[in-house]
Design an enzyme around this catalytic site. Structure first.
Site, PDB file in Angstrom:
ATOM      1  N   GLU A  80      76.118  40.308  30.760  1.00 23.62           N
ATOM      2  CA  GLU A  80      75.407  39.449  29.795  1.00 23.62           C
ATOM      3  C   GLU A  80      74.309  38.647  30.489  1.00 23.62           C
ATOM      4  OE1 GLU A  80      75.714  39.707  26.659  1.00 23.62           O
ATOM      5  OE2 GLU A  80      77.714  40.524  26.290  1.00 23.62           O
ATOM      6  N   ARG A  84      70.533  39.423  29.128  1.00 22.18           N
ATOM      7  CA  ARG A  84      69.890  38.348  28.346  1.00 22.18           C
ATOM      8  C   ARG A  84      68.979  37.514  29.231  1.00 22.18           C
ATOM      9  NH1 ARG A  84      74.064  36.853  23.451  1.00 22.18           N
ATOM     10  NH2 ARG A  84      75.530  38.496  23.891  1.00 22.18           N
ATOM     11  N   ASP A 221      78.159  52.393  25.358  1.00 20.37           N
ATOM     12  CA  ASP A 221      76.803  52.461  24.787  1.00 20.37           C
ATOM     13  C   ASP A 221      75.582  52.388  25.717  1.00 20.37           C
ATOM     14  OD1 ASP A 221      77.413  49.749  25.182  1.00 20.37           O
ATOM     15  OD2 ASP A 221      77.233  49.165  23.092  1.00 20.37           O
ATOM     16  N   GLU A 355      71.617  46.843  16.032  1.00 18.63           N
ATOM     17  CA  GLU A 355      71.530  48.275  16.379  1.00 18.63           C
ATOM     18  C   GLU A 355      70.953  49.150  15.266  1.00 18.63           C
ATOM     19  OE1 GLU A 355      74.239  46.366  16.890  1.00 18.63           O
ATOM     20  OE2 GLU A 355      74.075  46.138  19.060  1.00 18.63           O
ATOM     21  N   THR A 441      68.478  46.589  26.991  1.00 16.50           N
ATOM     22  CA  THR A 441      69.439  46.690  25.883  1.00 16.50           C
ATOM     23  C   THR A 441      69.513  45.416  25.048  1.00 16.50           C
ATOM     24  OG1 THR A 441      71.606  47.566  25.279  1.00 16.50           O
ATOM     25  CG2 THR A 441      71.544  45.986  27.105  1.00 16.50           C
TER      26      THR A 441
HETATM   27  C1  DMJ Z   1      73.471  42.848  22.546  1.00 17.94           C
HETATM   28  O1  DMJ Z   1      73.776  41.807  23.402  1.00 17.94           O
HETATM   29  C2  DMJ Z   1      73.055  44.088  23.286  1.00 17.94           C
HETATM   30  O2  DMJ Z   1      72.378  44.931  22.417  1.00 17.94           O
HETATM   31  C3  DMJ Z   1      74.214  44.836  23.885  1.00 17.94           C
HETATM   32  O3  DMJ Z   1      73.831  46.044  24.488  1.00 17.94           O
HETATM   33  C4  DMJ Z   1      75.246  45.123  22.835  1.00 17.94           C
HETATM   34  N1  DMJ Z   1      75.567  44.016  22.002  1.00 17.94           N
HETATM   35  C5  DMJ Z   1      74.611  43.037  21.594  1.00 17.94           C
HETATM   36  C6  DMJ Z   1      74.123  43.122  20.171  1.00 17.94           C
HETATM   37  O4  DMJ Z   1      74.943  43.638  19.238  1.00 17.94           O
END
Ligand code: DMJ
Length: 455
Positions: A80, A84, A221, A355, A441
């Site tokens: 995270e 982020r 994912d 998503e 992501t």
């Molecule tokens: C986000 O923090 C990112 O997209 C992560 O890869 C998966 N989950 C959340 C959003 O749903």
């Protein structure tokens, strides 16, 4: 306007906390960021910038300059913090050229490195940013590391090496075992894959799989996403990543892609050879990823993958249209007569996740079929109707009822991803063009082959 509303309320009630609680009008700190604060500020920076919300961008920047403290002590999720904070800071640096974002990203990157001190070099999931001690999540079987976590560092770490001149993050450390993400790639390419699939749990001690659960949704994912995007970001030079992506997708097509009785294509999960006919909301990013990858295939394969991407995106759209709120549940199933709907009470919530609109954005840019914009607009309307509250946006507990029960959380990824992808869906294609940028992501754009668009 939605972004401004989300930001203004965060600023008014929660600035300096990680996320806004819009019903109680206060801030939420959470336990993922190890004492770091301002997750929403960092996640929002590049979105504010590309939307030309100049005053709001300056407010966010000022907070980073004056109040963003990296000398913290607490348990952080390596994943995270990377997607982020490091992703958000790097993207904003590349967009603006302002040094403060680069120096904070590099300083924070250094603090993550001790997590890689394991017998295999596969990092552990949790790190104390003060002491550098790291360990695995209590819930991860047998002290394992998670595929979607250690497999989702490559894009950011390559940029950290490039910007710092320090090879330790990427590939070129004098001792190969010191190259953080290069080493992860080596372990993964050597380990035996059951039927070509990548299970979600790997031991950082032995380098072997701990449990045979495979998923293109949660836990797996973004590992797949970072393979194809690593290749794209390298200007198509990282052929190892492309091959790993192609092979993984082939195994997924062969073993996990299914069609429901009602004709909906979905990607099931796999537990030691047994299929679980369920798709999580998280898995809905895969429509966009597969379409992006398909652009670089030829002939039959290109067509097959474009069809698959469109079908999955359409199934995810169905999970939205089949609900009363027109927002999709956390997970939906294809069993016992159910088709793209949640069958368990615990899976009926929607927490402002991106998503589905992420896939709409890619499919729009790659096909220009108007339906993707229509579907995106349906989401805008549903968010306004069911998630907008007086002081921000909130997730909802049940997408199948229009009597709202809000969860009182404005997730930082709503500003980083959901609103950014919606905005890009309605922009010209040259705003953060897919030719020049890859999105990490958390939807933070990183330049391809380090092209600087300011040049
Ligand atoms: C986000 O923090 C990112 O997209 C992560 O890869 C998966 N989950 C959340 C959003 O749903």
């Amino acid at each position: 306007q939605m972004m401004k509303f989300a930001w203004d309320n965060y600023k008014q009630y929660a600035l300096g906390k990680n996320e806004l609680r819009p019903l109680t009008r206060n801030g939420h700190i959470g336990n993922m960021f190890g004492g770091l604060r301002g997750a929403t500020v960092i996640d929002a920076l590049d979105t504010l910038y590309i939307m030309e919300l100049e005053e709001e961008f300056q407010e966010a920047k000022q907070w980073v300059e004056r109040s963003f403290d990296l000398n913290v002590n607490g348990e952080a999720s390596l994943f995270e913090v990377n997607i982020r904070y490091i992703g958000g800071l790097l993207a904003t640096y590349y967009l603006t050229g302002e040094e403060v974002f680069k120096s904070k990203a590099l300083e924070l990157g250094e603090k993550l490195l001790p997590a890689f001190n394991t017998p295999t070099g596969i990092p552990r999931g949790v790190i104390n940013l003060g002491s550098g001690m790291s360990w695995s999540w209590g819930w991860a079987s047998a002290g394992s590391s998670i595929l979607a976590e250690f497999g989702t560092l490559h894009l950011e770490f390559l940029h950290l090496s490039e910007l710092s001149g320090n090879p330790v993050f990427a590939e070129k450390a004098s001792e190969p075992s010191l190259a953080a993400v290069g080493n992860i790639r080596r372990v993964l390419s050597r380990v035996e894959k059951p039927q070509g699939l990548y299970p979600n749990f790997l031991s950082p001690v032995t380098g072997s799989w701990v449990q045979h659960h495979v998923s293109i949704g949660g836990l797996g994912d973004s590992f797949y996403e970072y393979l194809i995007k690593s290749w794209l970001m390298s200007d198509k030079k990282d052929s190892e990543a492309k091959k790993m992506y192609d092979d993984a997708l082939e195994a997924i097509e062969k073993h996990l892609v299914k069609k429901s009785a009602g004709g909906l294509t979905y990607i099931a999960e796999w537990r030691g050879g047994i299929l679980d006919h369920k798709m999580g909301h998280l898995a809905c990013f895969s429509g966009g990823m597969i379409a992006l990858g398909a652009q670089h295939s030829t002939g039959d394969r290109r067509q097959r993958h474009m069809e698959l991407a469109a079908e999955i995106t359409s199934t995810c759209h169905e999970s939205y249209t089949r609900s009363d709120t027109k927002l999709g549940p956390e997970a939906f199933r294809f069993d016992a007569g159910s088709e793209a709907t949640a069958t368990r009470l615990s899976e009926r919530y929607y927490i402002l996740r991106p998503e589905v609109v992420e896939s709409y954005m890619y499919l729009w840019r790659l096909t220009h079929q108007p339906k993707y914009r229509h579907w995106g607009w349906e989401v805008v309307q549903a968010l306004e109707k069911h998630c907008r509250v007086e002081a921000g946006f909130s997730g909802i507990r049940d997408v199948y009822t229009t009597t709202p029960s809000h969860d009182n959380m404005q997730q930082s990824f709503f500003l980083a991803e959901t609103l950014k992808y919606l905005y890009l869906l309605f922009c010209e294609d040259d705003v953060l063009s897919l030719e020049d940028w890859v999105f990490n992501t958390e939807a933070h754009p990183l330049p391809i082959n380090h092209t600087d668009l300011r040049a």
